[in-house]
Motif scaffolding. Structure first.
Motif: not given
Length: 306
Positions: A58-83
């Motif tokens: 998912f972190c390969s989607l480096m073209h993203l500028v705005k991301l809405d992940l609200s109201k899911n059940r995410l327990q953690q983000l990928p380690l390389d989310f900073g990409r």
């Protein structure tokens, strides 16, 4: 749009300009491959789905500028989310996040962040704030980035200290190994020198013992010869004895020859020969002289008592 993910055509149908709305699609996973085929979709809405985690790609989607992940059940983000370095707006409202990955500090373009309604770590929750309005959400983005940068710096320092400690430990081990090897070499050298010295002393002792034995044997031989030589009377030199024996042998030979000649002249027909006549005459003269000598000796013996 299926429950497992979207197909290519259906995603394109949902694309409006640069915004792709996949909210309320009952998604269990993110269709990363299809999203990567839509680089124009810089605004992505994945809110109100059943997402538990995000795949690493998912972190390969480096073209993203705005991301809405609200109201899911995410327990953690990928380690390389900073990409996702182009990300400016991130909504994580109402998930199950406790912490953020350290790479979050690399989101240098992030301007807006909402972390409300997550069981955040108390320190992180305090940093993020309430995010009740636009201003607070902007402040949350700045403060959380600073906090994550501090954590990243501390981890980097810890990692550097650990690496330094490991290098120093390795150097110490190498130094100890070199010292141990040097000590072993010195020990082998000393043992070798001691062995040489021991063998040299052993050789000297054997040599001295051999010389002492030779001296003792020689002394015993000399002492054994002395009594034997003192018990025997002095003898004339061997060359004198040999000369005396030779003279005696010659005299015996001459006497034998005389007796043989005398016997031949007395008992054989050779007595009429001139030589035998002379021999017989000489014999009779010698015999007469001996008789006269014996008579004179008897007279002297008779006169001596008177």
């Amino acid at each position: 749009m299926s429950r497992g993910g979207g197909k290519g055509p259906s995603l394109k149908d949902k694309l409006e300009g640069n915004e792709l709305d996949l909210s309320l699609c009952d998604l269990n996973e993110v269709p990363v491959r299809e999203l990567a085929a839509l680089p124009k979709a810089t605004i992505l809405d994945l809110s109100c789905n059943n997402l538990i985690s995000l795949p690493s790609d998912f972190c390969s989607l480096m073209h993203l500028v705005k991301l809405d992940l609200s109201k899911n059940r995410l327990q953690q983000l990928p380690l390389d989310f900073g990409r996702l370095v182009n990300l400016q707006h991130l909504d994580l409202l109402n998930n199950r996040l406790v912490t953020l990955p350290v790479s979050f500090a690399q989101l240098k373009n992030l301007k807006w962040l909402d972390l409300k309604d997550n069981p955040l770590d108390p320190v992180l929750a305090k940093v993020a704030g309430d995010c009740l309005d636009e201003k607070q959400c902007k402040q949350a983005a700045v403060k959380v980035l600073q906090h994550m940068k501090a954590i990243q710096s501390e981890q980097d320092r810890q990692r550097q200290r650990k690496l330094q400690a490991e290098r120093e430990m390795e150097k110490k081990r190498e130094a100890e190994q070199r010292a141990k090897e040097a000590q072993e070499r010195e020990l082998r050298k000393r043992e070798k020198a001691e062995e040489k010295e021991r063998r040299r002393r052993e050789y000297d002792a054997q040599k001295a013992a051999k010389q002492e034995m030779e001296k003792k044997t020689k002394k015993e031989t000399v002492q054994a010869r002395k009594p034997a030589s003192s018990s025997r009377p002095p003898q004339p030199p061997r060359h004198k004895r040999s000369w005396s024996r030779s003279v005696l042998r010659v005299l015996l030979f001459v006497l034998l020859c005389v007796l043989c000649t005398l016997a031949a002249c007395k008992l054989t027909e050779l007595q009429r020969q001139p030589l035998c006549v002379s021999v017989n005459t000489l014999y009779e003269d010698v015999l007469a002289a001996l008789q006269n000598h014996k008579t004179l000796q008897n007279m002297l013996q008779q006169n001596s008592p008177q």
